[in-house]
Write a protein that holds these residues in place. Sequence first.
Motif, PDB file in Angstrom:
ATOM      1  N   HIS A  24       0.813  -1.218   0.000  1.00 45.87           N
ATOM      2  CA  HIS A  24       0.000   0.000   0.000  1.00 45.87           C
ATOM      3  C   HIS A  24       0.843   1.263   0.000  1.00 45.87           C
ATOM      4  O   HIS A  24       0.404   2.326   0.395  1.00 45.87           O
ATOM      5  N   HIS A  25       2.064   1.120  -0.460  1.00 44.22           N
ATOM      6  CA  HIS A  25       2.898   2.308  -0.603  1.00 44.22           C
ATOM      7  C   HIS A  25       2.326   3.138  -1.753  1.00 44.22           C
ATOM      8  O   HIS A  25       1.936   2.574  -2.780  1.00 44.22           O
ATOM      9  N   GLY A  26       2.240   4.450  -1.563  1.00 43.88           N
ATOM     10  CA  GLY A  26       1.654   5.341  -2.563  1.00 43.88           C
ATOM     11  C   GLY A  26       2.197   5.119  -3.962  1.00 43.88           C
ATOM     12  O   GLY A  26       1.485   5.258  -4.957  1.00 43.88           O
ATOM     13  N   ARG A  27       3.499   4.731  -4.035  1.00 43.07           N
ATOM     14  CA  ARG A  27       4.151   4.531  -5.332  1.00 43.07           C
ATOM     15  C   ARG A  27       3.454   3.425  -6.140  1.00 43.07           C
ATOM     16  O   ARG A  27       3.425   3.445  -7.355  1.00 43.07           O
ATOM     17  N   TYR A  28       2.915   2.420  -5.407  1.00 44.09           N
ATOM     18  CA  TYR A  28       2.310   1.279  -6.114  1.00 44.09           C
ATOM     19  C   TYR A  28       0.845   1.509  -6.469  1.00 44.09           C
ATOM     20  O   TYR A  28       0.275   0.755  -7.243  1.00 44.09           O
ATOM     21  N   THR A  29       0.218   2.527  -5.848  1.00 45.06           N
ATOM     22  CA  THR A  29      -1.238   2.675  -6.003  1.00 45.06           C
ATOM     23  C   THR A  29      -1.701   2.725  -7.465  1.00 45.06           C
ATOM     24  O   THR A  29      -2.604   1.968  -7.844  1.00 45.06           O
ATOM     25  N   PRO A  30      -1.089   3.585  -8.330  1.00 45.58           N
ATOM     26  CA  PRO A  30      -1.583   3.624  -9.721  1.00 45.58           C
ATOM     27  C   PRO A  30      -1.427   2.271 -10.415  1.00 45.58           C
ATOM     28  O   PRO A  30      -2.317   1.847 -11.151  1.00 45.58           O
ATOM     29  N   MET A  31      -0.300   1.580 -10.101  1.00 50.38           N
ATOM     30  CA  MET A  31      -0.051   0.280 -10.748  1.00 50.38           C
ATOM     31  C   MET A  31      -1.111  -0.745 -10.293  1.00 50.38           C
ATOM     32  O   MET A  31      -1.655  -1.487 -11.109  1.00 50.38           O
ATOM     33  N   ILE A  32      -1.419  -0.735  -8.989  1.00 49.68           N
ATOM     34  CA  ILE A  32      -2.413  -1.688  -8.465  1.00 49.68           C
ATOM     35  C   ILE A  32      -3.789  -1.388  -9.051  1.00 49.68           C
ATOM     36  O   ILE A  32      -4.536  -2.304  -9.405  1.00 49.68           O
ATOM     37  N   LYS A  33      -4.108  -0.098  -9.193  1.00 46.26           N
ATOM     38  CA  LYS A  33      -5.416   0.270  -9.761  1.00 46.26           C
ATOM     39  C   LYS A  33      -5.531  -0.237 -11.197  1.00 46.26           C
ATOM     40  O   LYS A  33      -6.552  -0.797 -11.598  1.00 46.26           O
ATOM     41  N   THR A  34      -4.462  -0.034 -11.977  1.00 50.21           N
ATOM     42  CA  THR A  34      -4.493  -0.476 -13.386  1.00 50.21           C
ATOM     43  C   THR A  34      -4.581  -2.002 -13.452  1.00 50.21           C
ATOM     44  O   THR A  34      -5.390  -2.557 -14.205  1.00 50.21           O
ATOM     45  N   LEU A  35      -3.736  -2.652 -12.643  1.00 46.76           N
ATOM     46  CA  LEU A  35      -3.693  -4.121 -12.665  1.00 46.76           C
ATOM     47  C   LEU A  35      -5.056  -4.708 -12.277  1.00 46.76           C
ATOM     48  O   LEU A  35      -5.557  -5.632 -12.932  1.00 46.76           O
ATOM     49  N   SER A  36      -5.668  -4.146 -11.215  1.00 44.63           N
ATOM     50  CA  SER A  36      -6.959  -4.692 -10.762  1.00 44.63           C
ATOM     51  C   SER A  36      -8.019  -4.480 -11.836  1.00 44.63           C
ATOM     52  O   SER A  36      -8.863  -5.340 -12.071  1.00 44.63           O
ATOM     53  N   PHE A  37      -7.951  -3.324 -12.523  1.00 45.20           N
ATOM     54  CA  PHE A  37      -8.919  -3.056 -13.591  1.00 45.20           C
ATOM     55  C   PHE A  37      -8.744  -4.076 -14.725  1.00 45.20           C
ATOM     56  O   PHE A  37      -9.716  -4.685 -15.192  1.00 45.20           O
ATOM     57  N   VAL A  38      -7.492  -4.269 -15.142  1.00 45.66           N
ATOM     58  CA  VAL A  38      -7.231  -5.150 -16.293  1.00 45.66           C
ATOM     59  C   VAL A  38      -7.628  -6.600 -15.971  1.00 45.66           C
ATOM     60  O   VAL A  38      -8.295  -7.269 -16.766  1.00 45.66           O
ATOM     61  N   LEU A  39      -7.234  -7.075 -14.775  1.00 36.68           N
ATOM     62  CA  LEU A  39      -7.539  -8.471 -14.416  1.00 36.68           C
ATOM     63  C   LEU A  39      -9.050  -8.693 -14.280  1.00 36.68           C
ATOM     64  O   LEU A  39      -9.599  -9.674 -14.788  1.00 36.68           O
TER      65      LEU A  39
END
Length: 229
Positions: free
Chosen positions: A190-205
């Motif tokens: 949950h480090h801020g740096r990962y947030t955009p990546m996690i959002k994109t990944l969760s959307f794509v999956l």
Amino acid sequence: MTWLTDFWRSSIGGKVTMAVTGLLLFGFTVAHLLGNLQLLKGPDAINAYAKMLHDLGPLLWVARIGLLAIFVLHVVTAIRLSRANKAARPVPYAKDATMVATFASRSMLFSGLSLLAFVVYHLAHFTFGVTNPEHYAKKAAAAQGHDVYSMVTASFQVPAIAIAYAGFQIVLFLHLKHGIQSLCHTLGLHHGRYTPMIKTLSFVLAAGVAGGNALLALSVLLGIVKGAA
Ligand code: HEM
């Protein structure tokens, strides 16, 4: 064993249980979709896949019982956590603090219980032949009893069924998208740096799984995948 129930009853234990069981259930939806996509290749591919699963014999039953246990644990833990949250805040805030939460996160319990209803219907339809037994009969009528192609195509040729399956994928999409974000958070990403990546990944999956399921139902309805001769 008490340490295990104590862990499950704790707030963090409940969240970890949700994350681990959620990850396993997500794995099931991916594997199930990959198997079902054989429908696009034609009857031989999907029927051979169904026969291969059936031929696993007792191993298939171990997997089914394991899946059911994971599913029950996921649902029971979700209900317990939701009750605990409500009990911790019996008087609602004057200004609704959940306004910042996304639509998906607020409706997790609702989308989850809707998924439960879908799975019950889905099993009654394809596994037990209770709803629309005429579709189920097509599977059993074939020489080896694994004509999943005829059963699924006959089902999705009924507009109400295909549209309901496809429409329901919106609920699945919302649940998976938020679930993947939550489990990343619980597992420490949950480090801020990962947030955009996690959002994109969760959307794509989530879109991949829900979109794939909708594609199957609509391909049959629109006649792109033809019914059995
Ligand atoms: C268009 C989408 C889908 C199709 C075509 C499909 C098709 C099938 C078929 C043919 C079976 C097996 C019937 C049998 O031979 O016993 C099955 C079982 C099952 N499906 Fe689906 N399914 C779809 C979506 C889903 C979704 C979205 C979920 C869960 C979120 C799901 C959960 C299950 C479960 C739990 C089983 C029982 C597995 C077992 O006992 O072997 N399915 N599905």
